[in-house]
Design an enzyme around this catalytic site. Structure first.
Site, PDB file in Angstrom:
ATOM      1  N   LYS A  13       1.025  -1.493   0.198  1.00 33.20           N
ATOM      2  CA  LYS A  13       0.219  -0.098  -0.047  1.00 33.20           C
ATOM      3  C   LYS A  13       0.759   1.767  -0.191  1.00 33.20           C
ATOM      4  O   LYS A  13       0.274   2.539  -0.404  1.00 33.20           O
ATOM      5  CB  LYS A  13      -0.780  -0.354   0.912  1.00 33.20           C
ATOM      6  N   ARG A  88     -10.204   1.188   9.283  1.00 26.73           N
ATOM      7  CA  ARG A  88      -9.034  -0.707   9.462  1.00 26.73           C
ATOM      8  C   ARG A  88     -10.615  -1.084   9.972  1.00 26.73           C
ATOM      9  O   ARG A  88     -10.203  -2.089   9.983  1.00 26.73           O
ATOM     10  CB  ARG A  88      -8.182  -0.233  10.318  1.00 26.73           C
ATOM     11  N   ARG A 127      11.628  -6.120   5.592  1.00 28.72           N
ATOM     12  CA  ARG A 127      11.671  -4.709   4.528  1.00 28.72           C
ATOM     13  C   ARG A 127      12.592  -3.751   5.980  1.00 28.72           C
ATOM     14  O   ARG A 127      12.241  -4.292   6.900  1.00 28.72           O
ATOM     15  CB  ARG A 127      10.672  -4.114   3.879  1.00 28.72           C
ATOM     16  N   ARG A 161      11.168  -0.995  10.885  1.00 24.92           N
ATOM     17  CA  ARG A 161       9.985  -0.797  12.200  1.00 24.92           C
ATOM     18  C   ARG A 161      10.418  -2.235  12.662  1.00 24.92           C
ATOM     19  O   ARG A 161      10.295  -3.015  12.858  1.00 24.92           O
ATOM     20  CB  ARG A 161       8.493  -0.730  11.072  1.00 24.92           C
ATOM     21  N   ARG A 172      -0.951  -9.092  12.542  1.00 26.64           N
ATOM     22  CA  ARG A 172      -1.227  -7.901  11.874  1.00 26.64           C
ATOM     23  C   ARG A 172      -3.001  -8.361  11.084  1.00 26.64           C
ATOM     24  O   ARG A 172      -2.986  -8.251  10.609  1.00 26.64           O
ATOM     25  CB  ARG A 172      -0.231  -7.153  12.010  1.00 26.64           C
TER      26      ARG A 172
HETATM   27  P1  AMP Z   1       0.323   0.539   9.473  1.00 35.08           P
HETATM   28  O1  AMP Z   1       1.478   1.281   9.111  1.00 35.08           O
HETATM   29  O2  AMP Z   1      -1.137   1.197   8.439  1.00 35.08           O
HETATM   30  O3  AMP Z   1       0.666  -0.903   8.645  1.00 35.08           O
HETATM   31  O4  AMP Z   1      -0.259   0.560  10.605  1.00 35.08           O
HETATM   32  C1  AMP Z   1       0.997  -0.401  11.553  1.00 35.08           C
HETATM   33  C2  AMP Z   1      -0.187   0.170  13.035  1.00 35.08           C
HETATM   34  O5  AMP Z   1      -0.941   0.966  13.427  1.00 35.08           O
HETATM   35  C3  AMP Z   1      -1.292  -0.776  13.174  1.00 35.08           C
HETATM   36  O6  AMP Z   1      -0.657  -2.518  12.933  1.00 35.08           O
HETATM   37  C4  AMP Z   1      -1.634  -0.537  13.817  1.00 35.08           C
HETATM   38  O7  AMP Z   1      -1.618  -0.641  15.295  1.00 35.08           O
HETATM   39  C5  AMP Z   1      -1.838   1.078  13.561  1.00 35.08           C
HETATM   40  N1  AMP Z   1      -2.912   1.780  13.152  1.00 35.08           N
HETATM   41  C6  AMP Z   1      -3.034   2.295  11.790  1.00 35.08           C
HETATM   42  N2  AMP Z   1      -3.388   2.760  10.897  1.00 35.08           N
HETATM   43  C7  AMP Z   1      -4.540   2.383  11.383  1.00 35.08           C
HETATM   44  C8  AMP Z   1      -6.418   2.413  12.315  1.00 35.08           C
HETATM   45  N3  AMP Z   1      -7.084   3.001  10.785  1.00 35.08           N
HETATM   46  N4  AMP Z   1      -6.706   1.649  13.141  1.00 35.08           N
HETATM   47  C9  AMP Z   1      -6.622   1.214  13.936  1.00 35.08           C
HETATM   48  N5  AMP Z   1      -4.407   1.456  15.073  1.00 35.08           N
HETATM   49  C10 AMP Z   1      -4.140   1.797  13.379  1.00 35.08           C
END
Ligand code: AMP
Length: 220
Positions: A13, A88, A127, A161, A172
């Protein structure tokens, strides 16, 4: 063009969002990036989010809804935005509908980048990004041309990360299937969903994404 980008962790994404951002002159709003910035700043929200993120769990809906609601009011969203990582959950999707209506906006398209779970663990665990410009790399699939030097900006420091480890990735992925996937059906009803095969190479995925977004190209 206002777009939602859906896809499991590792689906690409972020990479595709950067390319859409350039091609369509819209802004990428990554809730993961926003939360990592909050965590880095040490704010109360950041500290709460950091613990949940490290466990691969979602942060509370109200927290993220508030962040996005405020972010959509910033002037750089005027030309359109890519929601990367939001909504989400179904309550987030419904809150997004409400806030867009209140702001006189609407969604044009929902892209769902579809991938296999097993491949994602390998993709994510390898990554890393340039600490200066954020360019993404991978231990197996995309190394810098000169080892240890960013192709884009020449910087030599890279970051990984904290939640990109195999254990957290499994959590996740589970959160994605149970909490986020139902959103696709939610948007199917309004005919907004375009499905993209995310198992192809990065450039092939971009070609499918651009083909799906053709109808939204600006004619200047
Ligand atoms: P990402 O960078 O999109 O993979 O997000 C990393 C982490 O941030 C996720 O595993 C969640 O813990 C948190 N997170 C990001 N976006 C959301 C969302 N829309 N709702 C809830 N938690 C989120």
């Amino acid at each position: 063009m206002n777009l939602v980008l859906l896809g499991a962790p590792g689906a690409g994404k972020g990479t595709q969002a950067k390319r859409i951002e350039e091609a369509f002159d819209v802004v990428q709003l990554s809730t993961g990036d926003m939360l990592r910035a909050e965590a880095g700043s040490g704010s109360d929200i950041g500290q709460q989010a950091d613990t949940l993120m490290k466990a691969g769990k979602l942060v509370p809906d109200e927290m993220i809804i508030r962040l996005i609601d405020a972010r959509l009011d910033r002037p750089d969203c005027r030309n359109g935005f890519i929601l990367d990582g939001f909504p989400r959950t179904l309550p987030q999707a419904s809150a997004l509908d409400g806030m867009l209506t209140a702001k006189g906006l609407k969604l044009d398209v929902v892209l769902s980048i579809e991938v296999d779970d097993d491949a994602m663990v390998e993709r994510i665990s390898g990554r890393y990004t340039c600490a200066s410009c954020g360019e993404g790399y991978h231990d197996s699939f995309k190394k810098p041309t000169v080892e240890g030097v960013c192709d884009v900006c020449g910087h030599t420091r890279f970051t990984r990360r904290a939640d990109d480890n195999a254990d957290t990735v499994r959590h996740r992925l589970k959160a994605y299937h149970t909490q986020t996937e139902p959103i696709i059906a939610y948007y199917e009803g309004s005919g907004l969903v375009r499905r993209i095969d995310g198992m192809l190479g990065i450039d092939a995925v971009t070609a499918s994404v651009m083909a799906a977004l053709q109808a939204y190209a600006r004619v200047d």
